[in-house]
Motif scaffolding. Sequence first.
Motif, mmCIF file in Angstrom:
data_model
loop_
_atom_site.group_PDB
_atom_site.id
_atom_site.type_symbol
_atom_site.label_atom_id
_atom_site.label_comp_id
_atom_site.label_asym_id
_atom_site.label_seq_id
_atom_site.Cartn_x
_atom_site.Cartn_y
_atom_site.Cartn_z
ATOM 1 N N PHE A 125 -4.510 -0.448 6.782
ATOM 2 C CA PHE A 125 -4.333 -0.333 8.241
ATOM 3 C C PHE A 125 -2.880 -0.590 8.617
ATOM 4 O O PHE A 125 -2.274 0.168 9.385
ATOM 5 C CB PHE A 125 -5.257 -1.330 8.946
ATOM 6 N N LYS A 126 -2.298 -1.662 8.096
ATOM 7 C CA LYS A 126 -0.925 -2.026 8.427
ATOM 8 C C LYS A 126 0.063 -1.006 7.871
ATOM 9 O O LYS A 126 1.082 -0.697 8.505
ATOM 10 C CB LYS A 126 -0.600 -3.417 7.900
ATOM 11 N N PHE A 127 -0.215 -0.455 6.688
ATOM 12 C CA PHE A 127 0.677 0.561 6.129
ATOM 13 C C PHE A 127 0.704 1.802 7.009
ATOM 14 O O PHE A 127 1.777 2.329 7.327
ATOM 15 C CB PHE A 127 0.253 0.936 4.708
ATOM 16 N N GLU A 128 -0.476 2.274 7.392
ATOM 17 C CA GLU A 128 -0.526 3.455 8.256
ATOM 18 C C GLU A 128 0.149 3.189 9.593
ATOM 19 O O GLU A 128 0.781 4.076 10.176
ATOM 20 C CB GLU A 128 -1.979 3.884 8.456
ATOM 21 N N GLU A 129 0.031 1.976 10.072
ATOM 22 C CA GLU A 129 0.673 1.607 11.326
ATOM 23 C C GLU A 129 2.201 1.686 11.206
ATOM 24 O O GLU A 129 2.899 2.007 12.175
ATOM 25 C CB GLU A 129 0.242 0.188 11.703
ATOM 26 N N ASN A 130 2.712 1.426 10.009
ATOM 27 C CA ASN A 130 4.159 1.430 9.787
ATOM 28 C C ASN A 130 4.748 2.826 9.592
ATOM 29 O O ASN A 130 5.978 2.976 9.603
ATOM 30 C CB ASN A 130 4.502 0.581 8.560
ATOM 31 N N LEU A 131 3.910 3.828 9.420
ATOM 32 C CA LEU A 131 4.425 5.165 9.113
ATOM 33 C C LEU A 131 5.283 5.735 10.235
ATOM 34 O O LEU A 131 6.286 6.407 9.976
ATOM 35 C CB LEU A 131 3.263 6.121 8.788
ATOM 36 N N THR A 132 4.905 5.483 11.473
ATOM 37 C CA THR A 132 5.716 5.976 12.587
ATOM 38 C C THR A 132 6.999 5.160 12.727
ATOM 39 O O THR A 132 8.005 5.663 13.229
ATOM 40 C CB THR A 132 4.927 5.905 13.910
ATOM 41 N N ARG A 133 6.963 3.922 12.262
ATOM 42 C CA ARG A 133 8.132 3.040 12.360
ATOM 43 C C ARG A 133 9.177 3.367 11.300
ATOM 44 O O ARG A 133 10.378 3.180 11.513
ATOM 45 C CB ARG A 133 7.673 1.594 12.209
#
Length: 266
Positions: A125-133
């Motif tokens: 979840f956290k990795f996917e959240e970081n993709l836009t960042r």
Amino acid sequence: MKYFKFWVKEPFDIRVGNQVETIQLLVGSNVSKAVAAEEGALRAKVIEQRIAEQQPKPLNEYDAVIKEHVAQIIDDKNIVTVCRYGAKIWNTTQYTILDLDHYRKGWLDIFKPLRKLSLKERIVFKFEENLTRYPQLGGDFRIYETAKGIRVICRTYLDPAERAHTNLLHKLHVDWLYVQLSNKQKCYRARLTPKPYRMRIKTIKLKTPLDCETQVYEDWAKDYEYAAQQFSVVRLVKAIGRDFSREPAIEYHDQMANLTRGCKLA
């Protein structure tokens, strides 16, 4: 990524002051053992000269060589070696590999559905959240579950020797020692076969690549490879973006890790 197919470990006599000292040198070559031995003799002369002139070793010689037996060369960007405890390791300068065993917690997480997720689900979840960042990671990924965490293979290659990329790996909470090793060896690594202790078999200790040329290793490897057939190293969680599963190195990774077997992770 620097590696050698042939290794020798030989004694060489050098003069230190008024005495002759014997030193042991482990030297590699991609041509032959004879060439490695010749390189060892030359290196001994250089060491002798530096001692005599009290010269330090140049900084550009500190790049880490992968001092492991080369088991397979997939192509010029992907090789497979045998690590110190006998497992097969994929070394690559084609893909970015992230081993994620933890995730960086933030105070906003209390407003997200993380409490209902397992640790590994939270990491994803956290990795996917970081993709836009972090768009420099690209858009194509294969995400796997491992025995202790999550392995992400990014199709975009980020040179681990560049400081900006090192900083990015730290921000993604990649293991510190893994980041340092990737930086020094200028490649990423991923284990392809199980850790022996997780299969409850004897663990071997390989001090140099030459240990893989012994009968002791060959006998151990037969038992290890037989036991490894009953375990998987990864389980695919999801793929994001374009499918690159048919690329040779990825196919090799999935096959060696027993991805399709669906066995217990080890």
